[in-house]
Write an enzyme that holds these catalytic residues in place. Structure first.
Site, mmCIF file in Angstrom:
data_model
loop_
_atom_site.group_PDB
_atom_site.id
_atom_site.type_symbol
_atom_site.label_atom_id
_atom_site.label_comp_id
_atom_site.label_asym_id
_atom_site.label_seq_id
_atom_site.Cartn_x
_atom_site.Cartn_y
_atom_site.Cartn_z
ATOM 1 N N HIS A 51 0.839 -1.209 0.000
ATOM 2 C CA HIS A 51 0.000 0.000 0.000
ATOM 3 C C HIS A 51 0.874 1.261 0.000
ATOM 4 C CE1 HIS A 51 -3.002 -2.728 2.287
ATOM 5 N NE2 HIS A 51 -3.544 -2.514 1.106
ATOM 6 N N ARG A 71 -2.047 -6.115 -8.277
ATOM 7 C CA ARG A 71 -0.887 -6.935 -7.897
ATOM 8 C C ARG A 71 -0.614 -8.041 -8.892
ATOM 9 N NH1 ARG A 71 -3.089 -8.720 -2.397
ATOM 10 N NH2 ARG A 71 -4.897 -8.683 -3.772
ATOM 11 N N LYS A 123 -16.989 -6.916 6.655
ATOM 12 C CA LYS A 123 -15.653 -7.529 6.715
ATOM 13 C C LYS A 123 -15.156 -7.423 8.155
ATOM 14 C CE LYS A 123 -11.530 -7.674 3.731
ATOM 15 N NZ LYS A 123 -10.861 -7.064 2.586
ATOM 16 N N SER A 176 -2.986 -7.785 3.311
ATOM 17 C CA SER A 176 -3.103 -7.595 4.765
ATOM 18 C C SER A 176 -3.294 -8.945 5.457
ATOM 19 C CB SER A 176 -4.277 -6.667 5.074
ATOM 20 O OG SER A 176 -4.067 -5.422 4.444
HETATM 21 N N1 COA Z 1 -0.195 -3.988 -1.758
HETATM 22 C C1 COA Z 1 -0.479 -4.886 -0.814
HETATM 23 N N2 COA Z 1 -1.704 -5.392 -0.609
HETATM 24 C C2 COA Z 1 -2.681 -4.946 -1.400
HETATM 25 C C3 COA Z 1 -2.469 -4.009 -2.399
HETATM 26 C C4 COA Z 1 -1.163 -3.522 -2.568
HETATM 27 N N3 COA Z 1 -0.857 -2.622 -3.500
HETATM 28 N N4 COA Z 1 -3.642 -3.773 -3.014
HETATM 29 C C5 COA Z 1 -4.542 -4.548 -2.413
HETATM 30 N N5 COA Z 1 -3.964 -5.254 -1.447
HETATM 31 C C6 COA Z 1 -4.585 -6.248 -0.567
HETATM 32 C C7 COA Z 1 -5.388 -5.616 0.526
HETATM 33 O O1 COA Z 1 -4.594 -5.487 1.720
HETATM 34 C C8 COA Z 1 -6.504 -6.611 0.715
HETATM 35 O O2 COA Z 1 -6.054 -7.615 1.592
HETATM 36 P P1 COA Z 1 -7.098 -8.398 2.518
HETATM 37 O O3 COA Z 1 -8.167 -8.968 1.616
HETATM 38 O O4 COA Z 1 -6.248 -9.417 3.133
HETATM 39 O O5 COA Z 1 -7.642 -7.377 3.487
HETATM 40 C C9 COA Z 1 -6.680 -7.276 -0.640
HETATM 41 O O6 COA Z 1 -5.490 -6.999 -1.345
HETATM 42 C C10 COA Z 1 -7.855 -6.767 -1.410
HETATM 43 O O7 COA Z 1 -7.671 -5.386 -1.626
HETATM 44 P P2 COA Z 1 -8.884 -4.507 -2.160
HETATM 45 O O8 COA Z 1 -9.555 -5.206 -3.280
HETATM 46 O O9 COA Z 1 -8.396 -3.118 -2.371
HETATM 47 O O10 COA Z 1 -9.902 -4.631 -0.952
HETATM 48 P P3 COA Z 1 -10.042 -3.761 0.316
HETATM 49 O O11 COA Z 1 -10.863 -4.519 1.272
HETATM 50 O O12 COA Z 1 -8.725 -3.283 0.803
HETATM 51 O O13 COA Z 1 -10.840 -2.463 -0.204
HETATM 52 C C11 COA Z 1 -12.721 -1.315 -1.232
HETATM 53 C C12 COA Z 1 -12.044 -2.636 -0.911
HETATM 54 C C13 COA Z 1 -12.809 -0.405 -0.027
HETATM 55 C C14 COA Z 1 -11.939 -0.569 -2.294
HETATM 56 C C15 COA Z 1 -14.121 -1.676 -1.795
HETATM 57 O O14 COA Z 1 -14.662 -2.738 -1.018
HETATM 58 C C16 COA Z 1 -15.113 -0.557 -1.767
HETATM 59 O O15 COA Z 1 -15.003 0.374 -2.519
HETATM 60 N N6 COA Z 1 -16.154 -0.673 -0.903
HETATM 61 C C17 COA Z 1 -17.168 0.345 -0.710
HETATM 62 C C18 COA Z 1 -18.543 -0.156 -1.198
HETATM 63 C C19 COA Z 1 -18.619 0.079 -2.672
HETATM 64 O O16 COA Z 1 -18.632 1.179 -3.156
HETATM 65 N N7 COA Z 1 -18.644 -1.048 -3.396
HETATM 66 C C20 COA Z 1 -18.568 -1.018 -4.817
HETATM 67 C C21 COA Z 1 -19.891 -1.003 -5.435
HETATM 68 S S1 COA Z 1 -19.571 -1.413 -7.069
#
Ligand code: COA
Length: 162
Positions: free
Chosen positions: A17, A90, A41, A128
């Site tokens: 991140h 990724r 979550k 994470s």
């Molecule tokens: N480096 C390291 N880890 C990374 C990364 C990076 N560059 N990018 C993503 N990851 C990891 C994250 O830590 C996360 O790990 P985890 O599943 O173990 O927690 C995983 O990859 C998934 O990341 P991401 O897809 O970005 O999920 P998130 O839970 O961190 O965030 C949101 C998701 C907040 C972006 C998304 O759920 C959201 O927008 N929610 C709001 C509701 C909404 O609007 N929904 C969409 C309607 S279409």
């Protein structure tokens, strides 16, 4: 002025991140790192802990702020006056889900663009959950998280706790 949102759970923030934050801060004028309060979550760290950890690592960046939101990302982006959502990619496995999210978000508001940054290959395996799992079994996570986050993760899930 480009106002950009980098959303995520950040449970906890990792070096992957941080790599995206660092690079996005050099490209865009104002970057908002937005932590999702997601009732669906089960987070290991409270919202406040996640925001505090992020604040402790972004303070050298004068154009980066940390905030939190609940509900739809696109509504939050609108409220903050942001025109871009930045996400890290990724691996190919991220693509399908991110593609779907980007299209859904565009359907909700076609004025807000989703842009992707390729994650540094040093961090492409990190998530994470991986960090917490490695720590819980006594593995070394020092290369995976910023130093400020290391002790917090070890206190929360480190093998020594069990
Ligand atoms: N480096 C390291 N880890 C990374 C990364 C990076 N560059 N990018 C993503 N990851 C990891 C994250 O830590 C996360 O790990 P985890 O599943 O173990 O927690 C995983 O990859 C998934 O990341 P991401 O897809 O970005 O999920 P998130 O839970 O961190 O965030 C949101 C998701 C907040 C972006 C998304 O759920 C959201 O927008 N929610 C709001 C509701 C909404 O609007 N929904 C969409 C309607 S279409």
């Amino acid at each position: 002025m480009s106002k950009v949102i980098y959303p995520g759970s950040f449970d906890p923030v990792t070096n992957g991140h941080l790599d995206i934050i660092d690079r996005a801060s050099k490209v865009f004028e104002h970057l908002i790192v937005a932590v999702l309060e997601n009732p669906r979550k089960q987070a290991s760290f409270s919202l406040e802990e996640r925001v505090d950890m992020l604040n402790s690592i972004v303070f050298p960046y004068t154009n980066v702020e940390v905030d939190c939101f609940r509900g739809l990302l696109i509504e939050y982006a609108q409220k903050r006056g942001a025109n871009i959502i930045i996400k890290g990619l990724r691996a190919v496995s991220d693509f399908e889900f991110e593609f779907q999210m980007a299209l859904a978000n565009r359907k909700l508001n076609c004025n807000i663009e989703t842009m992707f940054m390729m994650t540094n290959n040093m961090y492409s395996f990190i998530s994470s959950s991986i960090v917490k799992e490695v720590a819980s079994f006594g593995g070394d996570i020092r290369d995976m998280v910023p130093p400020q986050v290391y002790s917090k993760v070890m206190d929360k899930v480190g093998a020594s706790r069990y």
